[in-house]
Design an enzyme around this catalytic site. Sequence first.
Site, PDB file in Angstrom:
ATOM      1  N   GLU A   1      -2.530 -35.647  -9.618  1.00  0.00           N
ATOM      2  CA  GLU A   1      -1.163 -35.155  -9.389  1.00  0.00           C
ATOM      3  C   GLU A   1      -0.106 -35.889 -10.219  1.00  0.00           C
ATOM      4  O   GLU A   1       1.008 -35.422 -10.338  1.00  0.00           O
ATOM      5  CB  GLU A   1      -0.816 -35.236  -7.890  1.00  0.00           C
ATOM      6  CG  GLU A   1      -0.703 -36.642  -7.283  1.00  0.00           C
ATOM      7  CD  GLU A   1      -2.036 -37.246  -6.847  1.00  0.00           C
ATOM      8  OE1 GLU A   1      -3.082 -36.818  -7.360  1.00  0.00           O
ATOM      9  OE2 GLU A   1      -2.017 -38.162  -6.006  1.00  0.00           O
TER      10      GLU A   1
ATOM     11  N   LYS B   1      13.720 -29.886  -5.200  1.00  0.00           N
ATOM     12  CA  LYS B   1      14.889 -29.597  -6.036  1.00  0.00           C
ATOM     13  C   LYS B   1      14.579 -28.574  -7.144  1.00  0.00           C
ATOM     14  O   LYS B   1      15.351 -27.652  -7.384  1.00  0.00           O
ATOM     15  CB  LYS B   1      15.351 -30.906  -6.682  1.00  0.00           C
ATOM     16  CG  LYS B   1      16.676 -30.820  -7.361  1.00  0.00           C
ATOM     17  CD  LYS B   1      17.716 -31.387  -6.472  1.00  0.00           C
ATOM     18  CE  LYS B   1      19.071 -31.455  -7.072  1.00  0.00           C
ATOM     19  NZ  LYS B   1      20.041 -31.907  -6.077  1.00  0.00           N
TER      20      LYS B   1
ATOM     21  N   HIS C   1      -5.890 -39.956  -9.656  1.00  0.00           N
ATOM     22  CA  HIS C   1      -4.795 -39.134  -9.122  1.00  0.00           C
ATOM     23  C   HIS C   1      -4.451 -37.996 -10.086  1.00  0.00           C
ATOM     24  O   HIS C   1      -3.710 -38.212 -11.044  1.00  0.00           O
ATOM     25  CB  HIS C   1      -3.554 -40.001  -8.884  1.00  0.00           C
ATOM     26  CG  HIS C   1      -3.720 -40.927  -7.730  1.00  0.00           C
ATOM     27  ND1 HIS C   1      -3.407 -40.569  -6.439  1.00  0.00           N
ATOM     28  CD2 HIS C   1      -4.214 -42.181  -7.662  1.00  0.00           C
ATOM     29  CE1 HIS C   1      -3.680 -41.576  -5.624  1.00  0.00           C
ATOM     30  NE2 HIS C   1      -4.173 -42.578  -6.343  1.00  0.00           N
TER      31      HIS C   1
ATOM     32  N   GLY D   1      -3.976 -43.273  -0.241  1.00  0.00           N
ATOM     33  CA  GLY D   1      -3.259 -44.080   0.744  1.00  0.00           C
ATOM     34  C   GLY D   1      -3.344 -45.542   0.365  1.00  0.00           C
ATOM     35  O   GLY D   1      -4.245 -45.937  -0.371  1.00  0.00           O
TER      36      GLY D   1
ATOM     37  N   CYS E   1      -8.718 -40.161  -4.144  1.00  0.00           N
ATOM     38  CA  CYS E   1      -8.711 -41.614  -3.978  1.00  0.00           C
ATOM     39  C   CYS E   1      -9.166 -42.007  -2.573  1.00  0.00           C
ATOM     40  O   CYS E   1     -10.340 -41.850  -2.243  1.00  0.00           O
ATOM     41  CB  CYS E   1      -7.318 -42.146  -4.333  1.00  0.00           C
ATOM     42  SG  CYS E   1      -7.267 -43.919  -4.560  1.00  0.00           S
ATOM     43  N   TYR E   2      -8.265 -42.447  -1.715  1.00  0.00           N
ATOM     44  CA  TYR E   2      -8.607 -42.781  -0.325  1.00  0.00           C
ATOM     45  C   TYR E   2      -9.352 -41.610   0.325  1.00  0.00           C
ATOM     46  O   TYR E   2     -10.347 -41.783   1.019  1.00  0.00           O
ATOM     47  CB  TYR E   2      -7.299 -43.060   0.418  1.00  0.00           C
ATOM     48  CG  TYR E   2      -7.445 -43.523   1.841  1.00  0.00           C
ATOM     49  CD1 TYR E   2      -7.679 -44.857   2.119  1.00  0.00           C
ATOM     50  CD2 TYR E   2      -7.306 -42.634   2.900  1.00  0.00           C
ATOM     51  CE1 TYR E   2      -7.784 -45.293   3.428  1.00  0.00           C
ATOM     52  CE2 TYR E   2      -7.409 -43.054   4.208  1.00  0.00           C
ATOM     53  CZ  TYR E   2      -7.647 -44.389   4.472  1.00  0.00           C
ATOM     54  OH  TYR E   2      -7.748 -44.815   5.763  1.00  0.00           O
TER      55      TYR E   2
ATOM     56  N   ASP F   1      22.486 -27.708  -4.587  1.00  0.00           N
ATOM     57  CA  ASP F   1      21.959 -27.498  -3.231  1.00  0.00           C
ATOM     58  C   ASP F   1      22.927 -26.696  -2.366  1.00  0.00           C
ATOM     59  O   ASP F   1      22.543 -25.720  -1.725  1.00  0.00           O
ATOM     60  CB  ASP F   1      21.651 -28.841  -2.547  1.00  0.00           C
ATOM     61  CG  ASP F   1      20.684 -29.682  -3.364  1.00  0.00           C
ATOM     62  OD1 ASP F   1      19.986 -29.095  -4.209  1.00  0.00           O
ATOM     63  OD2 ASP F   1      20.650 -30.917  -3.175  1.00  0.00           O
ATOM     64  N   SER F   2      24.202 -27.113  -2.354  1.00  0.00           N
ATOM     65  CA  SER F   2      25.138 -26.385  -1.485  1.00  0.00           C
ATOM     66  C   SER F   2      25.422 -24.992  -2.047  1.00  0.00           C
ATOM     67  O   SER F   2      25.619 -24.040  -1.298  1.00  0.00           O
ATOM     68  CB  SER F   2      26.423 -27.179  -1.242  1.00  0.00           C
ATOM     69  OG  SER F   2      27.200 -27.274  -2.405  1.00  0.00           O
TER      70      SER F   2
END
Length: 515
Positions: free
Chosen positions: A168, A371, A166, A54, A80-81, A223-224
């Site tokens: 990630e 996505k 981090h 954060g 982290c935070y 997506d559609s």
Amino acid sequence: MRNLWIVDFGSQYTQLITRKSRELGYSSEIITYKETKKRFDAGKKPHALVLSGGPQSVFEDENDYSFIFNHEDLPILGVCYGMQLMGRYFEGKVERGTIGEYGHAKIHTTNDHSISNVPNEINVWMSHSDHITELPKDFQLVMESHNGLVAAIKHNSRPILGLQFHPEVEHSEHGKDILNYFLKDVAKLEMDWGANEMLEEAKELVRGVEKSKVLCAFSGGVDSLVAATLSHEVLGENVYCFFVDHGLLRPQDYGHIETLKKETSLNIEVLNVKELFFNKLKGLSDPEDKRKAIGNTFIEVFEQKVHEYEESKGIKFEYLLQGTLYPDVIESISPHEEDGKSVTIKSHHNVGGLPERMNLKLLEPLRYLFKDEVRILGEKLGLKHEWVYRHPFPGPGIGIRVLGEITEERVLKVQKSDQILFEELKDKNLYDSTWQALTVLLPVKTVGVKGDARAYEEVICLRMVNSTDGMTAVWTDMPYKFLTKVSNRITNEVSGVTRVVYDITSKPPGTIEWE
Ligand code: XMP
């Protein structure tokens, strides 16, 4: 409800923790501190929990975390935070940093510790100034940075791990292995996420509207297409796809929609409304005015369609199908936010406003997916690879790529140059090496020579970017030879264009589109 809850403290990387954990095969969701508290108070508990990073300092955080930390057997990862909260709660010493560690840092394991598959010395991504200066009670040091700062800690008997860096982000070497170490070895989670689960969950959302008539504003984009295909599998002919041909499409889009009409069982109706759009755009050159005109015309077209179906066919639409994705749904909010809302809905849609105007409810079967997951789901549904890996194309189409006034002649210049770019990308096998590729017609004329004569004509700009979600992007480093070929073809084959330039701006500060 997911097995892994990621409590969001506002780090710009929180979504990546969710994505990475899902890629590793574990279902996960992002929730706020307030939502976490509410759920624990209601007796609900995850199988494991991550406390994210954060932007603020733990010294400004007065929340009580005992409801999380006093669960003896709850696996917790603090990033982290999150690690500093842990450090403070378990009576370690956290100090305000005077200088921080930002960017790359080298860290190494200590005390003979090892993490499976992870070398003893790695490069990781740090972004902090506060740090732990005395280990919390019953914790041991697992890794430290070359600056001598605490980089990873582990509880002696409980399934708790803290990381100052981090794991990630892509810049952290073996970051995914370290997350996997927590999920598999420390938390001992069962894998519960993959294409089958995504499909089942998305279909479950669609089953909730069974027997209703569903209107889909169908663009043919991934997506559609995925949303419509899976809805069609559940609801069959009750899904009506309308594709708006506003005349601001590229040659490849016309080809794509014809293919989809032929090769899928979707019920697709093409609405030819080019004239209407061009009339509405006449005389407009301000980007916002153009976007507004296009958006309003979209709504007008769909309103007319809804009325027409109601009056002449007796079909009353109840739902609007949208390909809304997880990043649209979740937005990081700070733990100090007073309203206590867990998510904020953002609307970035080409038919925004339509549901309210037409009294339609929303059907969003992809609302929990990223996505890349939608693409996996698309292939699982049997859609062709090239359909689900198509570059994004905005709803307003070429309308936001012809800078200045939109005329048929100027639209044609973009259509032709885009087609050349597309052909060359395919021909040189470079289509997949860029996330999005487009051409823009600039509202400026420059001097050139064509034959032996002076030319005073317009400029086409090539824009190719790499990105994961369109929120940030870097320009794609395309081979000079390729750029030369595209430039030559455009100046030779597109009349009224004498100059081609390449946009080398990242986002931020530049957006991907020019308007
Ligand atoms: P920007 O220009 O905001 O674009 O950096 C980020 C991504 O979003 C697409 N984009 C849109 N897509 N309707 C859409 O469906 C829109 O109005 C719109 N505006 C931008 C853009 O092509 C890029 O992929």
